[in-house]
Design a protein around this motif. Sequence first.
Motif, PDB file in Angstrom:
ATOM      1  N   ARG A  90       0.366  -1.386   0.263  1.00  0.00           N
ATOM      2  CA  ARG A  90      -0.134  -0.246  -0.135  1.00  0.00           C
ATOM      3  C   ARG A  90       1.118   1.347   0.033  1.00  0.00           C
ATOM      4  O   ARG A  90       1.575   1.452   1.315  1.00  0.00           O
ATOM      5  N   ALA A  91       0.679   2.039  -0.793  1.00  0.00           N
ATOM      6  CA  ALA A  91       2.043   3.276  -1.295  1.00  0.00           C
ATOM      7  C   ALA A  91       0.487   4.346  -1.699  1.00  0.00           C
ATOM      8  O   ALA A  91      -0.208   4.258  -1.988  1.00  0.00           O
ATOM      9  N   ARG A  92       0.823   5.229  -0.772  1.00  0.00           N
ATOM     10  CA  ARG A  92      -0.293   7.005  -1.495  1.00  0.00           C
ATOM     11  C   ARG A  92       0.783   8.048  -1.870  1.00  0.00           C
ATOM     12  O   ARG A  92      -0.275   8.304  -2.664  1.00  0.00           O
ATOM     13  N   ARG A  93       1.479   7.632  -2.817  1.00  0.00           N
ATOM     14  CA  ARG A  93       2.338   7.916  -3.995  1.00  0.00           C
ATOM     15  C   ARG A  93       3.082   7.557  -5.368  1.00  0.00           C
ATOM     16  O   ARG A  93       3.098   5.879  -4.722  1.00  0.00           O
ATOM     17  N   ALA A  94       3.067   7.987  -6.346  1.00  0.00           N
ATOM     18  CA  ALA A  94       3.989   7.534  -7.314  1.00  0.00           C
ATOM     19  C   ALA A  94       4.800   6.832  -8.136  1.00  0.00           C
ATOM     20  O   ALA A  94       5.488   5.837  -8.086  1.00  0.00           O
ATOM     21  N   LYS A  95       5.813   8.094  -6.791  1.00  0.00           N
ATOM     22  CA  LYS A  95       7.253   7.443  -6.888  1.00  0.00           C
ATOM     23  C   LYS A  95       7.710   7.048  -5.063  1.00  0.00           C
ATOM     24  O   LYS A  95       7.218   8.223  -4.487  1.00  0.00           O
ATOM     25  N   LEU A  96       8.460   6.730  -4.898  1.00  0.00           N
ATOM     26  CA  LEU A  96       9.035   5.846  -3.755  1.00  0.00           C
ATOM     27  C   LEU A  96      10.207   6.392  -3.174  1.00  0.00           C
ATOM     28  O   LEU A  96      10.974   5.337  -3.015  1.00  0.00           O
ATOM     29  N   TYR A  97      10.270   7.154  -3.598  1.00  0.00           N
ATOM     30  CA  TYR A  97      12.159   7.143  -3.473  1.00  0.00           C
ATOM     31  C   TYR A  97      12.517   7.330  -1.950  1.00  0.00           C
ATOM     32  O   TYR A  97      13.725   7.602  -2.187  1.00  0.00           O
TER      33      TYR A  97
END
Length: 166
Positions: A90-97
Amino acid sequence: MDQIRQLELENMKTGIPEFNAGDTVDVHYLIREGDKERIQVFTGTVIAIKGEGIRRSILVRRLVAGEGVERLFPLHSPRVHDIKVKSRGRARRAKLYYLRDRVGKGVRLKANFGKRKGPSSRRGLPVAPPPSPKAPEASPPEAPVPETPAPEPKGQGKESGDPAGE
Protein backbone atom coordinates in the motif's frame (compact mmCIF):
# COMPACT_ATOMS: atom_id res chain seq x y z
CA MET A 1 -3.77 5.99 -36.27
CA ASP A 2 -0.30 7.31 -36.99
CA GLN A 3 2.48 4.97 -38.10
CA ILE A 4 4.60 5.30 -34.95
CA ARG A 5 1.73 4.28 -32.68
CA GLN A 6 0.92 1.39 -35.02
CA LEU A 7 4.52 0.11 -34.77
CA GLU A 8 4.41 0.42 -30.98
CA LEU A 9 1.22 -1.62 -30.77
CA GLU A 10 2.70 -4.36 -32.95
CA ASN A 11 5.82 -4.71 -30.77
CA MET A 12 4.28 -4.37 -27.31
CA LYS A 13 4.01 -7.37 -25.00
CA THR A 14 0.54 -8.42 -23.94
CA GLY A 15 1.27 -10.70 -20.94
CA ILE A 16 2.38 -8.02 -18.48
CA PRO A 17 0.59 -8.32 -15.12
CA GLU A 18 -0.92 -5.28 -13.47
CA PHE A 19 1.11 -3.84 -10.62
CA ASN A 20 1.81 -0.45 -9.05
CA ALA A 21 4.50 1.29 -7.05
CA GLY A 22 4.99 -0.46 -3.72
CA ASP A 23 4.40 -3.97 -5.04
CA THR A 24 7.09 -6.64 -4.69
CA VAL A 25 7.85 -8.26 -8.04
CA ASP A 26 10.09 -10.94 -9.54
CA VAL A 27 11.62 -9.76 -12.82
CA HIS A 28 13.00 -12.63 -14.89
CA TYR A 29 15.73 -10.98 -16.98
CA LEU A 30 17.74 -12.61 -19.77
CA ILE A 31 21.47 -11.99 -19.27
CA ARG A 32 24.40 -12.95 -21.47
CA GLU A 33 27.63 -14.35 -20.06
CA GLY A 34 30.10 -14.92 -22.86
CA ASP A 35 28.39 -17.19 -25.38
CA LYS A 36 25.68 -18.38 -22.99
CA GLU A 37 22.39 -16.79 -22.08
CA ARG A 38 20.45 -17.48 -18.90
CA ILE A 39 17.52 -16.05 -16.98
CA GLN A 40 18.27 -14.27 -13.73
CA VAL A 41 15.53 -13.30 -11.26
CA PHE A 42 15.66 -9.83 -9.70
CA THR A 43 13.27 -9.60 -6.74
CA GLY A 44 12.48 -6.20 -5.26
CA THR A 45 10.01 -3.41 -4.62
CA VAL A 46 8.75 -1.27 -7.49
CA ILE A 47 9.58 2.31 -6.50
CA ALA A 48 8.71 4.04 -9.80
CA ILE A 49 6.85 3.44 -13.05
CA LYS A 50 7.78 5.75 -15.91
CA GLY A 51 6.84 6.29 -19.53
CA GLU A 52 3.92 5.19 -21.62
CA GLY A 53 3.32 2.62 -24.30
CA ILE A 54 6.37 0.74 -25.52
CA ARG A 55 8.66 3.11 -23.58
CA ARG A 56 7.19 2.06 -20.22
CA SER A 57 9.81 1.10 -17.60
CA ILE A 58 9.93 0.22 -13.91
CA LEU A 59 12.52 0.98 -11.27
CA VAL A 60 12.95 -1.95 -8.88
CA ARG A 61 14.89 -1.72 -5.59
CA ARG A 62 16.17 -4.44 -3.31
CA LEU A 63 18.67 -4.76 -0.50
CA VAL A 64 21.73 -6.97 -1.05
CA ALA A 65 24.05 -7.44 1.95
CA GLY A 66 22.73 -4.25 3.52
CA GLU A 67 23.33 -2.20 0.36
CA GLY A 68 20.47 -0.89 -1.78
CA VAL A 69 20.50 -1.95 -5.43
CA GLU A 70 18.18 -0.36 -7.99
CA ARG A 71 17.64 -1.51 -11.52
CA LEU A 72 15.62 0.00 -14.35
CA PHE A 73 13.73 -2.51 -16.52
CA PRO A 74 11.99 -1.59 -19.80
CA LEU A 75 8.71 -3.54 -19.65
CA HIS A 76 8.50 -4.31 -23.36
CA SER A 77 12.15 -5.26 -23.83
CA PRO A 78 12.81 -8.71 -25.32
CA ARG A 79 15.33 -9.22 -22.48
CA VAL A 80 12.56 -9.06 -19.84
CA HIS A 81 11.34 -12.64 -19.98
CA ASP A 82 8.63 -12.53 -17.31
CA ILE A 83 7.31 -10.41 -14.43
CA LYS A 84 5.50 -11.96 -11.48
CA VAL A 85 3.84 -10.03 -8.66
CA LYS A 86 4.75 -11.57 -5.29
CA SER A 87 2.87 -9.21 -2.97
CA ARG A 88 0.96 -5.95 -3.08
CA GLY A 89 2.07 -2.98 -1.03
CA ARG A 90 0.00 0.00 0.00
CA ALA A 91 1.58 3.24 -1.19
CA ARG A 92 -0.02 6.65 -1.45
CA ARG A 93 2.56 8.02 -3.84
CA ALA A 94 3.49 7.21 -7.41
CA LYS A 95 7.24 7.48 -6.79
CA LEU A 96 8.66 5.90 -3.64
CA TYR A 97 12.10 7.51 -3.68
CA TYR A 98 11.87 8.10 0.06
CA LEU A 99 12.56 4.37 0.57
CA ARG A 100 16.18 5.04 -0.41
CA ASP A 101 16.80 6.73 2.94
CA ARG A 102 15.27 3.95 5.01
CA VAL A 103 16.97 0.84 6.38
CA GLY A 104 15.80 -2.33 8.08
CA LYS A 105 12.11 -2.65 8.87
CA GLY A 106 11.48 0.93 7.75
CA VAL A 107 11.71 -0.22 4.13
CA ARG A 108 8.67 -2.48 4.44
CA LEU A 109 5.29 -1.30 3.18
CA LYS A 110 1.91 -2.37 4.53
CA ALA A 111 0.08 -5.02 2.56
CA ASN A 112 -2.76 -3.95 0.30
CA PHE A 113 -5.63 -6.34 -0.22
CA GLY A 114 -8.12 -3.85 -1.72
CA LYS A 115 -8.63 -2.12 -5.02
CA ARG A 116 -5.59 -0.53 -6.63
CA LYS A 117 -5.44 3.17 -7.45
CA GLY A 118 -2.81 5.30 -9.12
CA PRO A 119 -0.46 4.70 -12.04
CA SER A 120 -0.43 1.16 -13.27
CA SER A 121 1.93 -0.99 -15.29
CA ARG A 122 -0.81 -1.48 -17.90
CA ARG A 123 -1.06 2.21 -18.84
CA GLY A 124 -0.53 2.73 -22.56
CA LEU A 125 -1.36 -0.84 -23.52
CA PRO A 126 -3.95 -1.32 -26.22
CA VAL A 127 -7.44 -1.61 -24.85
CA ALA A 128 -9.45 -4.60 -26.00
CA PRO A 129 -12.52 -3.55 -27.98
CA PRO A 130 -15.78 -4.02 -26.09
CA PRO A 131 -17.68 -7.17 -27.05
CA SER A 132 -20.17 -6.55 -29.81
CA PRO A 133 -23.78 -6.89 -28.72
CA LYS A 134 -25.19 -10.11 -30.08
CA ALA A 135 -28.81 -10.73 -30.89
CA PRO A 136 -30.41 -12.85 -28.19
CA GLU A 137 -30.68 -16.44 -29.33
CA ALA A 138 -34.11 -18.01 -29.39
CA SER A 139 -34.23 -20.40 -26.47
CA PRO A 140 -36.82 -23.15 -26.15
CA PRO A 141 -39.74 -22.26 -23.90
CA GLU A 142 -39.29 -23.41 -20.36
CA ALA A 143 -41.43 -26.34 -19.24
CA PRO A 144 -43.80 -25.51 -16.37
CA VAL A 145 -42.66 -26.89 -13.04
CA PRO A 146 -45.38 -28.95 -11.29
CA GLU A 147 -46.24 -27.51 -7.92
CA THR A 148 -46.16 -29.81 -4.91
CA PRO A 149 -48.51 -29.15 -2.01
CA ALA A 150 -46.81 -27.50 0.91
CA PRO A 151 -46.61 -29.63 4.08
CA GLU A 152 -48.84 -28.59 6.95
CA PRO A 153 -47.03 -26.70 9.68
CA LYS A 154 -46.69 -28.55 12.94
CA GLY A 155 -48.99 -27.65 15.81
CA GLN A 156 -52.11 -27.18 13.66
CA GLY A 157 -54.81 -29.62 12.61
CA LYS A 158 -55.53 -32.91 14.33
CA GLU A 159 -53.61 -33.71 17.44
CA SER A 160 -53.14 -37.27 18.56
CA GLY A 161 -54.52 -36.68 22.08
CA ASP A 162 -57.55 -34.54 21.09
CA PRO A 163 -60.81 -36.56 21.19
CA ALA A 164 -62.74 -33.81 19.34
CA GLY A 165 -60.56 -34.11 16.29
CA GLU A 166 -61.35 -37.84 15.79
